[in-house]
Design an enzyme around this catalytic site. Structure first.
Site, PDB file in Angstrom:
ATOM      1  N   CYS A 104       0.845  -1.187   0.000  1.00  0.00           N
ATOM      2  CA  CYS A 104       0.000   0.000   0.000  1.00  0.00           C
ATOM      3  C   CYS A 104       0.885   1.242   0.000  1.00  0.00           C
ATOM      4  O   CYS A 104       1.783   1.379   0.826  1.00  0.00           O
ATOM      5  CB  CYS A 104      -0.891  -0.035   1.233  1.00  0.00           C
ATOM      6  N   HIS A 106       0.191   4.196   0.734  1.00  0.00           N
ATOM      7  CA  HIS A 106      -0.120   5.197   1.759  1.00  0.00           C
ATOM      8  C   HIS A 106       0.496   4.865   3.106  1.00  0.00           C
ATOM      9  O   HIS A 106       0.701   5.740   3.931  1.00  0.00           O
ATOM     10  CB  HIS A 106      -1.643   5.330   1.921  1.00  0.00           C
ATOM     11  N   HIS A 173      -5.625  -5.624   2.861  1.00  0.00           N
ATOM     12  CA  HIS A 173      -4.660  -4.545   3.065  1.00  0.00           C
ATOM     13  C   HIS A 173      -4.266  -4.558   4.537  1.00  0.00           C
ATOM     14  O   HIS A 173      -5.128  -4.345   5.396  1.00  0.00           O
ATOM     15  CB  HIS A 173      -5.287  -3.194   2.712  1.00  0.00           C
TER      16      HIS A 173
HETATM   17 ZN   LIG Z   1      -2.830   1.760   3.391  1.00  0.00          ZN
END
Ligand SMILES: [Zn+2]
Length: 217
Positions: A104, A106, A173
């Site tokens: 991911c 982020h 995730h």
């Molecule tokens: Zn994330």
């Protein structure tokens, strides 16, 4: 921007790379990242003279450049050699349950799941393992799942010279499962349907195939 990241919203179908992304060699990147990981661990108060920890910055740096984020480098894009569809197979071909290990973008935490990829040949066919390799290449980047799904479809469309490509990814995730809301059960499904796969019946057929169970025991 913080809000965008926290809500897992991507900004573009292209991976946002700078123009100078490949100015440094892989070896130079590993050296630089090693120092940066050392700094992070040092800041956290860890004793980097400890035998168990002292090799970690180098190991992380190598894993980032060579493996986990190795797919950032377009030079590493697998050669998607295609062949003529000599046997005139005219139905869709589905490769399901391709393992996805991504990250991911982020939170830099793992995304783990499965991709299901399909195409309808318009004269060209592609080796099955190439489909795995295309998924793997784009997974090895900091990603948002929507972009990964689109990048797989676009690469297949380019290789096969047809719009008729589809991809569904179902993934967990770890940024959602292990931190923040800590929802261990949830997974995220994304889909991209090109060309004929936009037709209701073709899409249905693809989605029915990927529900087939294939036991080997
Ligand atoms: Zn994330």
């Amino acid at each position: 921007m913080d809000e965008i990241g926290e809500n897992h919203i991507g900004t573009s179908a292209e991976t946002p790379l700078r123009k100078d992304a490949f100015k440094l060699s892989d070896a130079e990147k590993i050296e630089k990242i090693e120092k940066n990981v050392y700094e992070i661990m040092q800041t956290l108060g860890l004793d980097l003279t400890d035998d168990s920890l002292k090799g970690t910055p180098k190991r992380v740096a190598k894993a980032y450049v060579n493996e986990i984020f190795g797919g950032l480098n377009p030079a590493k894009m697998p050669k998607a050699s295609t062949f003529d569809n000599n046997y005139k197979y005219g139905e869709m071909l589905v490769e399901k349950n391709i393992i996805v290990y991504s990250t991911c973008e982020h939170h830099l935490l793992p995304i783990i799941g499965r991709a299901h990829v399909a195409y309808i040949s318009n004269g060209k066919v592609i080796g099955l393992s190439k489909m795995n390799r295309i998924v793997e290449h784009f997974a090895k980047r900091p990603q948002v799942q929507e972009r990964l799904t689109m990048q797989v479809v676009q690469a297949m469309q380019k290789a096969l010279g047809t719009e008729d490509v589809a991809c569904v990814i179902d993934a967990k995730h770890l940024c959602v499962n292990s931190r923040g809301i800590k929802d261990i059960e949830s997974s995220t499904v994304t889909a991209e349907f090109g060309g004929k796969f936009k037709d209701k019946e073709t899409k249905r057929e693809f989605l029915d195939y990927i529900k087939l169970e294939t036991p080997f025991n």
